[in-house]
Design a protein around this motif. Sequence first.
Motif, PDB file in Angstrom:
ATOM      1  N   UNK A 111       0.838  -1.197   0.000  1.00 60.82           N
ATOM      2  CA  UNK A 111       0.000   0.000   0.000  1.00 60.82           C
ATOM      3  C   UNK A 111       0.876   1.251   0.000  1.00 60.82           C
ATOM      4  N   UNK A 112       1.960   1.225   0.755  1.00 63.29           N
ATOM      5  CA  UNK A 112       2.888   2.361   0.781  1.00 63.29           C
ATOM      6  C   UNK A 112       3.425   2.640  -0.627  1.00 63.29           C
ATOM      7  N   UNK A 113       3.857   1.600  -1.325  1.00 63.96           N
ATOM      8  CA  UNK A 113       4.378   1.774  -2.679  1.00 63.96           C
ATOM      9  C   UNK A 113       3.314   2.327  -3.615  1.00 63.96           C
ATOM     10  N   UNK A 114       2.100   1.833  -3.487  1.00 65.10           N
ATOM     11  CA  UNK A 114       1.015   2.297  -4.348  1.00 65.10           C
ATOM     12  C   UNK A 114       0.685   3.763  -4.075  1.00 65.10           C
ATOM     13  N   UNK A 115       0.598   4.137  -2.809  1.00 69.22           N
ATOM     14  CA  UNK A 115       0.249   5.515  -2.458  1.00 69.22           C
ATOM     15  C   UNK A 115       1.337   6.478  -2.925  1.00 69.22           C
ATOM     16  N   UNK A 116       2.596   6.126  -2.738  1.00 71.20           N
ATOM     17  CA  UNK A 116       3.699   6.992  -3.177  1.00 71.20           C
ATOM     18  C   UNK A 116       3.654   7.159  -4.696  1.00 71.20           C
ATOM     19  N   UNK A 117       3.453   6.069  -5.424  1.00 67.17           N
ATOM     20  CA  UNK A 117       3.400   6.151  -6.881  1.00 67.17           C
ATOM     21  C   UNK A 117       2.235   7.017  -7.343  1.00 67.17           C
ATOM     22  N   UNK A 118       1.054   6.840  -6.741  1.00 63.85           N
ATOM     23  CA  UNK A 118      -0.109   7.617  -7.163  1.00 63.85           C
ATOM     24  C   UNK A 118       0.057   9.093  -6.819  1.00 63.85           C
ATOM     25  N   UNK A 119       0.646   9.395  -5.660  1.00 63.87           N
ATOM     26  CA  UNK A 119       0.896  10.799  -5.301  1.00 63.87           C
ATOM     27  C   UNK A 119       1.840  11.451  -6.302  1.00 63.87           C
ATOM     28  N   UNK A 120       2.878  10.734  -6.684  1.00 62.29           N
ATOM     29  CA  UNK A 120       3.807  11.281  -7.672  1.00 62.29           C
ATOM     30  C   UNK A 120       3.118  11.476  -9.023  1.00 62.29           C
ATOM     31  N   UNK A 121       2.300  10.515  -9.425  1.00 62.94           N
ATOM     32  CA  UNK A 121       1.606  10.625 -10.705  1.00 62.94           C
ATOM     33  C   UNK A 121       0.651  11.814 -10.715  1.00 62.94           C
ATOM     34  N   UNK A 122      -0.110  11.974  -9.636  1.00 61.81           N
ATOM     35  CA  UNK A 122      -1.064  13.091  -9.567  1.00 61.81           C
ATOM     36  C   UNK A 122      -0.347  14.433  -9.503  1.00 61.81           C
ATOM     37  N   UNK A 123       0.733  14.498  -8.739  1.00 56.08           N
ATOM     38  CA  UNK A 123       1.496  15.743  -8.639  1.00 56.08           C
ATOM     39  C   UNK A 123       2.113  16.103  -9.989  1.00 56.08           C
ATOM     40  N   UNK A 124       2.688  15.118 -10.654  1.00 55.73           N
ATOM     41  CA  UNK A 124       3.306  15.376 -11.954  1.00 55.73           C
ATOM     42  C   UNK A 124       2.272  15.668 -13.037  1.00 55.73           C
ATOM     43  N   UNK A 125       1.069  15.150 -12.894  1.00 57.53           N
ATOM     44  CA  UNK A 125       0.012  15.467 -13.850  1.00 57.53           C
ATOM     45  C   UNK A 125      -0.294  16.959 -13.833  1.00 57.53           C
ATOM     46  N   UNK A 126      -0.197  17.566 -12.662  1.00 54.38           N
ATOM     47  CA  UNK A 126      -0.451  18.999 -12.538  1.00 54.38           C
ATOM     48  C   UNK A 126       0.763  19.805 -12.993  1.00 54.38           C
ATOM     49  N   UNK A 127       1.954  19.401 -12.568  1.00 54.26           N
ATOM     50  CA  UNK A 127       3.164  20.194 -12.792  1.00 54.26           C
ATOM     51  C   UNK A 127       3.767  19.951 -14.174  1.00 54.26           C
ATOM     52  N   UNK A 128       3.910  18.694 -14.543  1.00 49.67           N
ATOM     53  CA  UNK A 128       4.567  18.337 -15.804  1.00 49.67           C
ATOM     54  C   UNK A 128       3.932  17.054 -16.340  1.00 49.67           C
ATOM     55  N   UNK A 129       2.831  17.174 -17.075  1.00 42.56           N
ATOM     56  CA  UNK A 129       2.066  15.986 -17.482  1.00 42.56           C
ATOM     57  C   UNK A 129       2.848  14.948 -18.277  1.00 42.56           C
TER      58      UNK A 129
END
Length: 167
Positions: A111-129
């Motif tokens: 779950x930790x790995x999944x949450x970290x990956x999804x947070x990075x994906x969502x953050x990068x979708x906003x900053x640098x898609x």
Amino acid sequence: MYQKDPIVAYLNLKELFYDVRMRLYHLGEMLKRKDPDLAGIQAGEDEDSEILMPFVETAINRVKQAMLKRVGDMEVNLSYGCEEVQIFLYPYNRIPQVDAYKVADMLRKSIHDYVVNLCMAEFLTVVSPQHAVPFLQKDESLLYEVTKCTACISGLVRRRPTNLAGI
């Protein structure tokens, strides 16, 4: 039949945010060598509760949806101001309690790995898609790892008989 004692998986939010920030920092450092404008990919500590926390909630909700069919009962304690996420699972009575703690540790890590990956994906979708694509592609496989951890605590699956003689 469910076990009486729940399996509890604890996720430390500070560790989650630290992992996201460190991975974003290294990604930003790597990319700014090619283009100095990409140094803005990095996230700071002040963005934890405002920007990253909703992404954590989204990831936890996706985990709950994926696991709901596999476990008997489940509760998640996640509130603002708390330092950890508590996931209480009431599994089916299929494995000894000692093995359930091993499952909880594996589940916490996945779950930790999944949450970290999804947070990075969502953050990068906003900053640098364009840089979010590899993280979005890993989303399904990491969620599968979470559901795979719950396979040994899920109920028995009944399959209907089939006639395979005609193959």
